[in-house]
Design a protein around this motif. Structure first.
Motif, PDB file in Angstrom:
ATOM      1  N   LEU A 194      56.797 -71.289  15.761  1.00 32.87           N
ATOM      2  CA  LEU A 194      57.293 -70.588  16.956  1.00 32.87           C
ATOM      3  C   LEU A 194      57.822 -69.253  16.459  1.00 32.87           C
ATOM      4  CD1 LEU A 194      59.150 -73.556  18.708  1.00 32.87           C
ATOM      5  CD2 LEU A 194      56.832 -72.708  19.126  1.00 32.87           C
ATOM      6  N   PHE A 195      57.129 -68.164  16.834  1.00 27.68           N
ATOM      7  CA  PHE A 195      57.383 -66.877  16.181  1.00 27.68           C
ATOM      8  C   PHE A 195      57.728 -65.794  17.204  1.00 27.68           C
ATOM      9  CE2 PHE A 195      56.397 -63.027  13.794  1.00 27.68           C
ATOM     10  CZ  PHE A 195      56.915 -63.335  12.543  1.00 27.68           C
ATOM     11  N   ASP A 196      58.447 -64.808  16.706  1.00 30.62           N
ATOM     12  CA  ASP A 196      58.933 -63.656  17.472  1.00 30.62           C
ATOM     13  C   ASP A 196      57.813 -62.975  18.273  1.00 30.62           C
ATOM     14  OD1 ASP A 196      59.978 -61.208  18.310  1.00 30.62           O
ATOM     15  OD2 ASP A 196      61.155 -60.925  16.474  1.00 30.62           O
ATOM     16  N   GLY A 197      57.847 -63.136  19.600  1.00 31.85           N
ATOM     17  CA  GLY A 197      56.874 -62.475  20.470  1.00 31.85           C
ATOM     18  C   GLY A 197      57.555 -61.474  21.392  1.00 31.85           C
ATOM     19  N   THR A 198      58.697 -60.931  20.951  1.00 35.69           N
ATOM     20  CA  THR A 198      59.525 -60.110  21.840  1.00 35.69           C
ATOM     21  C   THR A 198      58.753 -58.924  22.421  1.00 35.69           C
ATOM     22  OG1 THR A 198      61.383 -60.688  20.382  1.00 35.69           O
ATOM     23  CG2 THR A 198      61.787 -59.027  22.084  1.00 35.69           C
ATOM     24  N   PHE A 199      58.239 -58.075  21.533  1.00 38.71           N
ATOM     25  CA  PHE A 199      57.564 -56.853  21.998  1.00 38.71           C
ATOM     26  C   PHE A 199      56.133 -56.782  21.479  1.00 38.71           C
ATOM     27  CE2 PHE A 199      62.119 -55.626  21.612  1.00 38.71           C
ATOM     28  CZ  PHE A 199      62.366 -55.356  22.952  1.00 38.71           C
ATOM     29  N   TRP A 200      55.246 -56.238  22.295  1.00 44.39           N
ATOM     30  CA  TRP A 200      53.880 -56.021  21.846  1.00 44.39           C
ATOM     31  C   TRP A 200      53.822 -54.887  20.826  1.00 44.39           C
ATOM     32  CZ3 TRP A 200      49.200 -57.802  21.296  1.00 44.39           C
ATOM     33  CH2 TRP A 200      48.157 -56.907  21.007  1.00 44.39           C
ATOM     34  N   ILE A 229      59.676 -57.516  14.738  1.00 42.82           N
ATOM     35  CA  ILE A 229      58.376 -57.000  14.337  1.00 42.82           C
ATOM     36  C   ILE A 229      57.455 -57.083  15.557  1.00 42.82           C
ATOM     37  CG2 ILE A 229      57.722 -59.288  13.430  1.00 42.82           C
ATOM     38  CD1 ILE A 229      56.018 -57.921  11.367  1.00 42.82           C
ATOM     39  N   PRO A 230      56.716 -56.001  15.889  1.00 44.98           N
ATOM     40  CA  PRO A 230      55.877 -56.042  17.097  1.00 44.98           C
ATOM     41  C   PRO A 230      54.714 -57.034  16.946  1.00 44.98           C
ATOM     42  CG  PRO A 230      56.120 -53.782  16.266  1.00 44.98           C
ATOM     43  CD  PRO A 230      56.670 -54.695  15.221  1.00 44.98           C
ATOM     44  N   VAL A 231      54.325 -57.645  18.064  1.00 47.09           N
ATOM     45  CA  VAL A 231      53.242 -58.641  18.061  1.00 47.09           C
ATOM     46  C   VAL A 231      51.955 -58.050  17.483  1.00 47.09           C
ATOM     47  CG1 VAL A 231      51.708 -59.965  19.572  1.00 47.09           C
ATOM     48  CG2 VAL A 231      54.180 -60.034  19.945  1.00 47.09           C
ATOM     49  N   GLU A 232      51.639 -56.796  17.828  1.00 50.70           N
ATOM     50  CA  GLU A 232      50.367 -56.238  17.350  1.00 50.70           C
ATOM     51  C   GLU A 232      50.345 -56.149  15.828  1.00 50.70           C
ATOM     52  OE1 GLU A 232      49.522 -52.353  18.890  1.00 50.70           O
ATOM     53  OE2 GLU A 232      51.472 -51.519  18.367  1.00 50.70           O
ATOM     54  N   PRO A 265      44.452 -57.001  28.370  1.00 52.68           N
ATOM     55  CA  PRO A 265      43.717 -56.960  27.095  1.00 52.68           C
ATOM     56  C   PRO A 265      44.567 -57.463  25.936  1.00 52.68           C
ATOM     57  CG  PRO A 265      43.699 -54.792  28.187  1.00 52.68           C
ATOM     58  CD  PRO A 265      44.577 -55.688  29.005  1.00 52.68           C
ATOM     59  N   GLU A 266      45.894 -57.205  25.977  1.00 47.58           N
ATOM     60  CA  GLU A 266      46.772 -57.652  24.888  1.00 47.58           C
ATOM     61  C   GLU A 266      46.840 -59.183  24.840  1.00 47.58           C
ATOM     62  OE1 GLU A 266      47.534 -55.430  27.199  1.00 47.58           O
ATOM     63  OE2 GLU A 266      48.162 -53.557  26.220  1.00 47.58           O
ATOM     64  N   SER A 267      46.908 -59.807  26.013  1.00 43.49           N
ATOM     65  CA  SER A 267      46.945 -61.266  26.079  1.00 43.49           C
ATOM     66  C   SER A 267      45.645 -61.851  25.524  1.00 43.49           C
ATOM     67  CB  SER A 267      47.158 -61.706  27.530  1.00 43.49           C
ATOM     68  OG  SER A 267      46.990 -63.092  27.660  1.00 43.49           O
ATOM     69  N   ARG A 268      44.531 -61.241  25.899  1.00 41.89           N
ATOM     70  CA  ARG A 268      43.231 -61.721  25.388  1.00 41.89           C
ATOM     71  C   ARG A 268      43.153 -61.551  23.873  1.00 41.89           C
ATOM     72  NH1 ARG A 268      41.117 -59.762  30.309  1.00 41.89           N
ATOM     73  NH2 ARG A 268      40.639 -57.740  29.393  1.00 41.89           N
ATOM     74  N   GLN A 269      43.681 -60.430  23.393  1.00 44.33           N
ATOM     75  CA  GLN A 269      43.647 -60.171  21.943  1.00 44.33           C
ATOM     76  C   GLN A 269      44.453 -61.231  21.176  1.00 44.33           C
ATOM     77  OE1 GLN A 269      44.578 -56.080  20.918  1.00 44.33           O
ATOM     78  NE2 GLN A 269      44.982 -56.627  18.776  1.00 44.33           N
ATOM     79  N   VAL A 270      45.626 -61.580  21.729  1.00 45.17           N
ATOM     80  CA  VAL A 270      46.464 -62.605  21.102  1.00 45.17           C
ATOM     81  C   VAL A 270      45.721 -63.940  21.040  1.00 45.17           C
ATOM     82  CG1 VAL A 270      48.503 -64.048  21.526  1.00 45.17           C
ATOM     83  CG2 VAL A 270      48.704 -61.563  21.596  1.00 45.17           C
ATOM     84  N   ARG A 271      45.118 -64.329  22.161  1.00 45.87           N
ATOM     85  CA  ARG A 271      44.448 -65.633  22.215  1.00 45.87           C
ATOM     86  C   ARG A 271      43.204 -65.657  21.326  1.00 45.87           C
ATOM     87  NH1 ARG A 271      46.983 -67.917  27.024  1.00 45.87           N
ATOM     88  NH2 ARG A 271      47.992 -66.151  28.024  1.00 45.87           N
TER      89      ARG A 271
END
Ligand SMILES: [Zn+2]
Length: 311
Positions: free
Chosen positions: A229-235, A256-259, A290-296
């Motif tokens: 379970l990891f830091d997903g605060t900011f993209w 740390i940003p998600v990207e 697009p960011e959600s798709r990239q994560v998945r």
């Protein structure tokens, strides 16, 4: 070991009371492609009966009522909540302790520095010490394993190890006090596992909702976990300034940003990888973005309130 995600948003929740960003606005209008979320809260249990809270969210009261495992089971006054494990002294992480003030005994595991901030600088927390044997505080040191115990000191069967992450104490803490505190205790992540199995084969949860930076040593430890379970605060690092025209960067706020995480943790193979502690401004909340798709497509999941797993 059972794990429940009671809340998956960052501080403020989603939507946030004073926020009219595109995400919060669309959610309130009923046009958002995604779910509302309460402020981050996870609970773990060795057996489905005794539960330990990872932090104590400002939304804890409604989160308990939304999860029947946490309802009282016997007698007039009882709770399956045996204890609380604190990673830091941030308001969003400790405010829920004050919601547990109704004289129910439980144990709080917290580093000595975090205990000093709460118990010596914030008199309101004396509400947890109104009667003898109300809340029992236990100390831990980052890097050392310790058993999660109930109020009576009985070993739950879960073992925990804290990992030092940040030297920054909350903004409400005074500069003078900060000089007296151990830097390694300001903010930690946790590895939690059943203690009865041997070390090599035991299933492990890694709980890291606020990570300022990743180094190779931490990455190799995360590879030994089964659920992350990891830091997903900011993209992105500049997310807040782009949304509201100013404010701190993600890194300045200790995230740390998600990207960047997607790149740094791309090689992780063993754990099921889940972003948690998601700020209301984060585009990954929109399931069509697009960011959600990239994560998945990178093999990550985006936590929702109510998820549960057994390890
Ligand atoms: Zn918002």
């Amino acid at each position: 070991m059972q794990i429940k995600i009671l809340g998956s948003a960052a501080g403020g929740g989603f939507p946030q009371w004073n926020c009219s960003c595109a995400n919060c606005r669309a959610l309130r209008a009923g046009t958002f492609h995604g779910k509302a979320r309460t402020q981050a809260q996870v609970a773990v249990s060795p057996d489905g009966r005794a539960w330990f809270l990872l932090g104590a969210s400002p939304d804890l009261r409604s989160q308990i009522e939304a999860n029947r495992e946490l309802y009282p089971r016997e007698g007039v006054r009882q709770s399956p909540i045996s204890g609380v494990l604190l990673a830091n002294a941030d308001v969003d992480h400790v405010l829920g302790l004050l919601l547990l003030r109704e004289l129910q005994p439980f144990r709080v595991h917290a580093a000595a520095s975090v205990q000093r901030i709460l118990r010596e600088n914030n008199s309101m927390f004396a509400m947890l010490q109104r009667v003898q044997n109300q809340v029992t505080w236990s100390d831990f040191q980052p890097g050392q394993e310790f058993p999660l115990c109930n109020a009576q000191g009985e070993d739950s069967g879960l073992i925990c190890r804290a990992w030092a992450l940040s030297e920054h104490y909350p903004a409400y803490d005074s500069a003078n006090r900060r000089l007296q505190l151990a830097q390694s205790e300001a903010s930690v992540g946790f590895f939690i596992a059943p203690s009865k199995t041997n070390t090599a084969s035991r299933a492990q949860l890694a709980y890291f909702p606020a990570v300022p930076a990743l180094d190779d040593q931490l990455i190799s430890e995360l590879e030994n976990s089964d659920v992350l379970l990891f830091d997903g605060t900011f993209w992105s690092d500049d997310e807040l300034s782009r949304v509201q025209g100013g404010g701190q960067t993600a890194r300045q706020m200790g995230h740390i940003p998600v990207e960047e995480t997607l790149v740094r943790l791309a090689e992780l193979r063993r754990p099921r990888k889940i972003f948690l502690h998601i700020n209301n401004t984060n585009p990954i909340l929109d399931e069509t973005s697009p960011e959600s798709r990239q994560v998945r497509s990178a093999g990550w999941e985006i936590a929702e309130d109510g998820w549960q797993f057994t390890l």
